[in-house]
Design an enzyme around this catalytic site. Structure first.
Site, PDB file in Angstrom:
ATOM      1  N   HIS A 396       0.818  -1.209   0.000  1.00  0.00           N
ATOM      2  CA  HIS A 396       0.000   0.000   0.000  1.00  0.00           C
ATOM      3  C   HIS A 396       0.859   1.270   0.000  1.00  0.00           C
ATOM      4  O   HIS A 396       0.347   2.370  -0.200  1.00  0.00           O
ATOM      5  CB  HIS A 396      -0.932   0.005   1.209  1.00  0.00           C
ATOM      6  CG  HIS A 396      -2.286   0.569   0.928  1.00  0.00           C
ATOM      7  ND1 HIS A 396      -2.508   1.533  -0.011  1.00  0.00           N
ATOM      8  CD2 HIS A 396      -3.502   0.289   1.475  1.00  0.00           C
ATOM      9  CE1 HIS A 396      -3.797   1.843  -0.047  1.00  0.00           C
ATOM     10  NE2 HIS A 396      -4.423   1.093   0.846  1.00  0.00           N
ATOM     11  N   ASP A 400      -2.242   1.908  -4.814  1.00  0.00           N
ATOM     12  CA  ASP A 400      -3.519   2.352  -4.267  1.00  0.00           C
ATOM     13  C   ASP A 400      -4.544   1.227  -4.354  1.00  0.00           C
ATOM     14  O   ASP A 400      -4.502   0.383  -5.264  1.00  0.00           O
ATOM     15  CB  ASP A 400      -4.035   3.569  -5.032  1.00  0.00           C
ATOM     16  CG  ASP A 400      -3.160   4.798  -4.831  1.00  0.00           C
ATOM     17  OD1 ASP A 400      -2.505   4.880  -3.769  1.00  0.00           O
ATOM     18  OD2 ASP A 400      -3.123   5.651  -5.733  1.00  0.00           O
TER      19      ASP A 400
END
Length: 424
Positions: A396, A400
């Site tokens: 992450h 995204d």
């Protein structure tokens, strides 16, 4: 008689010390030239150390798990000839075992090592009495097989190097009617109070370090999607029926590799490596797909290089070749490094959902779950369809959530409409 002292060799790459992972011999053993004496672990690989001489082991220089400096005494061997003390480094290591990346670990060889000689004591029969606290040498797969069969490994004579228990030794043990499976039924319900302590050293220590490193450094998140693989399974069956005899059988994996290649054209941020120290993301044009492969010592990740330039059968042949090399300990270091995205699957044991750990420095790993038949509503009708989940994880820090979801949806669309895999 003389003494030949073998020192820890300089393995290269600026390495000053290594961890002694495992001895393949013990004091009193007769050894021959090129026989593997020990495994040592560097930061990057496990290396087999062979003997440069024939002789008898008279002293070992360390214990498994001990960190030893390059140039320190590894082993002393009594040899024929003059009594003067000879000191040498071991010959160039003949076997390189690549340490696992977070999701896939195992042992590999660059070229075959000479098999260890079997002593008369080893080959006398399938049964041997060991001390209660003596742990026989055996691979995890052999240990599990023995447990399933109800065999106590300490009672089985090993015919492998250094007395290692092999699968065929279990078969020989059973053939003589000495298995616990032949014991009275009541024995299966007897109380047990034994304990076993297993030292975390060598390859397993490296695996633990890398797994911990991956989970601490990357911001993992997972995304699971359900896919109807009925059509692609029908295509696979058709191609196997038509071309299987001449080109080889296709599994689902080459189709998944092809789906990755096509989907990555629109999502190049998934085919990348992240150097978090330099704060640099490197996106690759080439698609080097790591394919998780089970071996006796754990999961390994051989790499299908330039998957973007391979046909289905080319990918299938390369996957099969690499998997066999990995399982047999023959894969080279280059074949186990350099992946840009990883595909992991446990096949029929894949379960419903998994949360795979990233293969750092990669930023995406696609996990394949098992195929099951389920009733599904298709255009208002209830039909039996073949369904499969993809359980994938992403970093992450650089990926995204929306992009990850779109990427998996793109793979889903390609697999559910397999013709689109080949439309340019």
């Amino acid at each position: 008689m003389g003494t030949h002292v073998i020192k820890m060799p300089d393995i290269g790459e600026g390495i000053a010390e290594v961890e002694l992972s495992q001895w393949h011999v013990k004091v009193g053993d007769l050894v021959v030239e090129d026989q593997v004496l020990a495994d040592v672990m560097t930061d990057k690989a496990m290396v087999d150390i062979p003997s440069p001489v024939h002789g008898k082991v008279i002293a070992l220089g360390g214990q498994p798990g001990e960190v030893m400096a390059v140039g320190s005494v590894l082993i002393s061997i009594e040899v024929e000839g003059a009594g003067n003390l000879k000191e040498s480094a071991a010959p160039a290591p003949v076997t390189v075992k690549e340490p696992a990346a977070p999701k896939a670990e195992a042992v590999v060889e660059t070229k075959p090592a000479a098999a260890a000689p079997r002593s008369a004591a080893v080959c006398q029969g399938p049964m041997v009495a060991r001390e209660a606290n003596e742990r026989p040498l055996a691979s995890p797969a052999v240990r599990k097989h023995a447990l399933d069969l109800g065999i106590q490994l300490r009672l089985v004579r090993g015919s492998g190097p250094a007395g290692r228990v092999l699968h065929e030794d279990l078969d020989a043990y059973l053939a003589q009617g000495q298995s616990n499976a032949q014991a009275p039924v009541a024995a299966a319900y007897a109380q047990r109070n034994d304990e076993e302590q297993i030292q975390v050293i060598g390859m397993r220590r490296k695996i633990a370090q890398r797994m911990q490193d991956a989970t601490q450094r990357a911001a993992h998140f997972s995304y699971v999607e359900e896919i109807d693989v009925t059509a692609i399974e029908e295509l696979r069956a058709h191609l196997n029926e038509k071309h299987g005899a001449s080109r080889g059988k296709l599994t689902l994996l080459p189709f998944l590799v092809r789906a990755l290649v096509v989907a990555l054209r629109d999502f190049p941020q998934m085919n990348a490596r992240y150097d978090d120290e330099a704060q640099v993301i490197t996106r690759l044009g080439a698609v080097h797909v790591g394919v998780a492969t089970q071996s006796d010592v754990g999961l390994m990740v051989p790499v299908v290089r330039h998957a973007e330039a391979r046909s289905l059968w080319d990918s299938a042949a390369e996957i099969s070749r690499l998997a066999n090399a990995a399982r047999n300990g023959k894969a080279s270091r280059d074949e186990l490094s350099g992946s840009s995205i990883t595909l992991t699957s446990l096949g029929a044991l894949g379960g419903i959902v998994s949360t795979p750990v990233l293969n750092l420095p990669e930023v995406a790993i696609v996990g394949v779950n098992k195929i099951v038949e389920r009733p599904m509503v298709v255009k208002g009708q209830v039909l039996i369809r073949k369904m499969m989940n993809l359980s994938s994880s992403f970093d992450h820090r650089v990926v995204d959530g929306m992009d990850a979801a779109l990427f998996i949806q793109a793979i889903r669309g390609l697999l559910e409409q397999p013709a689109t895999l080949f439309v340019e």
